[in-house]
Design an enzyme around this catalytic site. Structure first.
Site, PDB file in Angstrom:
ATOM      1  N   HIS A  72       7.063 -10.743   2.882  1.00  0.00           N
ATOM      2  CA  HIS A  72       6.885 -12.149   3.246  1.00  0.00           C
ATOM      3  C   HIS A  72       6.817 -13.087   2.029  1.00  0.00           C
ATOM      4  O   HIS A  72       7.462 -14.125   1.993  1.00  0.00           O
ATOM      5  CB  HIS A  72       5.601 -12.333   4.057  1.00  0.00           C
ATOM      6  CG  HIS A  72       5.507 -11.416   5.238  1.00  0.00           C
ATOM      7  ND1 HIS A  72       6.583 -11.077   6.010  1.00  0.00           N
ATOM      8  CD2 HIS A  72       4.452 -10.762   5.784  1.00  0.00           C
ATOM      9  CE1 HIS A  72       6.205 -10.264   6.980  1.00  0.00           C
ATOM     10  NE2 HIS A  72       4.904 -10.050   6.861  1.00  0.00           N
ATOM     11  N   ASP A  93       2.536  -4.576   1.711  1.00  0.00           N
ATOM     12  CA  ASP A  93       2.493  -5.144   3.052  1.00  0.00           C
ATOM     13  C   ASP A  93       2.922  -6.614   3.084  1.00  0.00           C
ATOM     14  O   ASP A  93       3.599  -7.041   4.013  1.00  0.00           O
ATOM     15  CB  ASP A  93       1.057  -5.003   3.595  1.00  0.00           C
ATOM     16  CG  ASP A  93       0.938  -5.418   5.053  1.00  0.00           C
ATOM     17  OD1 ASP A  93       1.865  -5.115   5.821  1.00  0.00           O
ATOM     18  OD2 ASP A  93      -0.080  -6.043   5.418  1.00  0.00           O
ATOM     19  N   HIS A 141       9.411 -11.201   9.874  1.00  0.00           N
ATOM     20  CA  HIS A 141       9.151 -12.252  10.866  1.00  0.00           C
ATOM     21  C   HIS A 141       8.822 -13.604  10.231  1.00  0.00           C
ATOM     22  O   HIS A 141       8.939 -14.634  10.890  1.00  0.00           O
ATOM     23  CB  HIS A 141       8.083 -11.820  11.881  1.00  0.00           C
ATOM     24  CG  HIS A 141       6.679 -11.861  11.378  1.00  0.00           C
ATOM     25  ND1 HIS A 141       6.121 -10.870  10.624  1.00  0.00           N
ATOM     26  CD2 HIS A 141       5.704 -12.802  11.523  1.00  0.00           C
ATOM     27  CE1 HIS A 141       4.874 -11.185  10.327  1.00  0.00           C
ATOM     28  NE2 HIS A 141       4.593 -12.357  10.861  1.00  0.00           N
TER      29      HIS A 141
HETATM   30  C1  BG6 Z   1       2.509  -8.326   8.806  1.00  0.00           C
HETATM   31  C2  BG6 Z   1       1.533  -7.517   7.991  1.00  0.00           C
HETATM   32  O1  BG6 Z   1       3.823  -8.120   8.360  1.00  0.00           O
HETATM   33  O2  BG6 Z   1       2.200  -9.711   8.688  1.00  0.00           O
HETATM   34  C3  BG6 Z   1       0.104  -7.787   8.439  1.00  0.00           C
HETATM   35  O3  BG6 Z   1       1.827  -6.142   8.159  1.00  0.00           O
HETATM   36  C4  BG6 Z   1      -0.179  -9.274   8.410  1.00  0.00           C
HETATM   37  O4  BG6 Z   1      -0.831  -7.096   7.629  1.00  0.00           O
HETATM   38  C5  BG6 Z   1       0.901 -10.044   9.159  1.00  0.00           C
HETATM   39  O5  BG6 Z   1      -1.438  -9.486   9.010  1.00  0.00           O
HETATM   40  C6  BG6 Z   1       0.727 -11.525   8.968  1.00  0.00           C
HETATM   41  O6  BG6 Z   1       1.606 -12.190   9.833  1.00  0.00           O
HETATM   42  P1  BG6 Z   1       1.271 -13.652  10.348  1.00  0.00           P
HETATM   43  O7  BG6 Z   1       2.482 -14.066  11.107  1.00  0.00           O
HETATM   44  O8  BG6 Z   1       0.045 -13.504  11.199  1.00  0.00           O
HETATM   45  O9  BG6 Z   1       1.004 -14.463   9.127  1.00  0.00           O
END
Ligand code: BG6
Length: 512
Positions: A265, A260, A203
């Site tokens: 990311h 994770d 995402h």
């Molecule tokens: C997710 C992780 O992919 O991304 C989580 O599994 C994390 O642990 C989250 O909190 C963070 O996403 P964002 O969009 O809140 O930065």
């Protein structure tokens, strides 16, 4: 630049986004429909697309999960997660959307359930004239993915229904828990679906600010000439969270920050910072360039892991003035857990652009404040003509969240008769320039998938390449005992050892 940005904001303010051409009609089957992700993120994202005229009026969503539930109960549950105020809170719009939701209870590995699912989809398709277009969204726990994929194949639900229709599948992260399992999952998926049908989601790639990184680099003429080893001293990428493990201990205990956040990311951000300009802005060109960066990162070896990677786990502390528990005290966490909630590492990219420019990456939970940012630290001016003055090297900081914007720091003469130099910044802020127009990452990505655009999704080879970088670290950690955990207090910038990682090379992390 701030004043100028305000002027620009007046002329280009967008209060929302609209799709001029709505999607083709389609049925979305959401596996894991009663889970947290579906309710908190996916249903609101689809609703967002609906109110902005992106979804076809004849769209249908079929929630699939193990619990038995009526369509009515599913709609009532879903309504809890739709906006309570603001533009999207219109009751009529919400009801129209909810009327398009249906529910199907079944076991993920039960062939009979998929036979019934096929019949149900036939009916939905016929009654709503959806043209046979289907999108499967895998939002279940990851151990369920292989079952769903296999059963979709067996029930003949994976191929396009007819010559003019499409079938696509979105698969949530984590995609595997190491290189071997990711390869195995890819093989399973690709036995049933063609790669062109598969949308592996991360995402972060749907965040406006992350996409803007590409526009910033490749849509402007002035930054790219500086974007290399001749001018850049190092790069820092931070994904810091103030939140703890929340209610996800069961998942997090077997994942940890490296799997994770870093594998997905943070390495995605690294690829976007490091990649060459793609020939075109399309899925093949962009993804071809991104994978080259992952392939150019020097893999860590057993002996370099200890020098280049730091892991941490939070103990009790204070976040925003409130006392919070340590990780080992969180519900569902093993009181002797060796799971890391923080990772900092240094990577080197062995190519012409980045040779010898360190990329420092860090991510952790329960840190001082939430901040996802990319900081480009430039080299010092080659010679200082202002005697006695030392000027901080220039930094360009791309704030991904929460204060979305870009900030360039440089030295300026402070007023007065003497030649004194002080650091100042030029700032661009999204909210100021564009108003409230940005879209939730999930809405962007689901929209792209329905339109058949895979540019912002992960390809099989790049998921595997990212695991290839993480695997040696996991292996080294597995073969040694963890450092004495906890080694940082909640609400701080992380363990001391992370500071040493940069300090030993005469650099320092940006404070959180
Ligand atoms: C997710 C992780 O992919 O991304 C989580 O599994 C994390 O642990 C989250 O909190 C963070 O996403 P964002 O969009 O809140 O930065």
């Amino acid at each position: 630049m701030s004043t100028r940005a305000t002027d620009i904001a007046e002329s280009s303010r967008v209060e929302g986004y609209f799709c001029e051409v709505p999607h083709e009609p389609c049925a979305i089957v959401m596996f894991g429909a009663s889970g947290d992700l579906a309710r908190r993120k996916l249903l609101p994202a689809l609703y967002d697309l609906a109110v902005h005229s992106c979804l076809a009026p004849r769209f249908r969503l079929l929630g699939f999960a193990r619990t038995e539930m009526s369509d009515g109960a599913f709609r009532t549950n879903a309504s809890e997660f739709l906006p309570k105020n603001g533009a999207g809170a219109d009751d009529g719009k919400k009801q129209d959307f909810l009327n398009q939701l249906e529910y199907f209870g079944g076991k993920y590995d039960d062939p009979e359930a998929y036979r019934c699912l096929a019949e149900r989809l036939e009916t939905i398709d016929r009654e709503n004239q959806l043209g046979g277009n289907r999108l499967y969204y895998l939002a279940t726990p990851p151990d369920v993915y292989p079952h769903v994929i296999e059963q979709l194949g067996r029930a003949n639900l994976a191929g396009p229904k007819n010559g003019s229709s499409w079938t696509r599948v979105i698969i949530e992260k984590p995609f595997g828990h190491d290189g071997a399992s990711a390869r195995e999952l890819n093989a399973k998926v690709l036995r049933v679906f063609d790669e062109s049908q598969v949308y592996r989601i991360d995402h972060y790639l749907g965040k406006e600010t992350v996409q803007n990184l590409l526009v910033f680099r490749f849509g402007n003429g002035i930054f790219e000439p500086l974007w290399n080893r001749n001018y850049i001293d190092h790069v820092q990428i931070t994904a810091a969270e103030a939140l703890g493990v929340e209610r996800r201990a069961a998942f997090y205990e077997s994942a940890g920050a490296l799997r994770d956040m870093i594998q997905s990311h943070v390495l995605q951000l690294t690829s976007l910072v490091g990649m060459e300009a793609p020939a075109r802005f399309d899925a093949t060109s962009v993804r071809n360039e991104k994978i080259k960066i992952l392939q150019s990162i020097r893999p860590l070896q057993a002996d370099t892991v200890w020098k280049s990677v730091v892991r941490g786990q939070y103990g009790p502390g204070n976040v925003k003035g409130a006392a919070v528990a340590g990780y080992r005290e969180e519900p569902g966490v093993n009181p002797n857990s060796a799971t890391e909630t923080f990772v900092a590492l240094k990577l080197l990219v062995d190519n012409w652009r980045w040779k010898d420019v360190p990329f420092y990456l860090r991510s952790g939970k329960r840190l001082a404040r939430p901040a996802t940012e990319i900081a480009i630290r430039f080299k010092r001016a080659p010679h200082m003509v202002f005697q006695g003055e030392s000027v901080e090297p220039n930094s360009l900081v791309l704030n991904i969240q929460p204060d979305e914007g870009i900030s360039l720091s440089f030295g300026a003469k402070s007023p007065g008769s003497q030649m004194r130099i002080q650091p100042v910044t030029m700032d661009f802020q999204y909210r100021q320039a564009f108003g409230a127009g940005s879209r939730e990452a999930y809405a962007t990505l689901i929209n792209d998938c329905i339109r058949g655009d895979a540019t912002l999704f992960d390809r099989a080879d790049s998921v595997e390449a990212a695991w290839g970088l993480v695997d040696p670290i996991l292996e080294a950690w597995q073969n040694a005992s963890a450092p004495p955990f906890p080694n940082y207090s909640a609400g701080t910038d992380g363990p001391r050892a992370a500071d040493d990682l940069t300090a030993s090379e005469g650099r320092r992390w940006r404070p959180l």
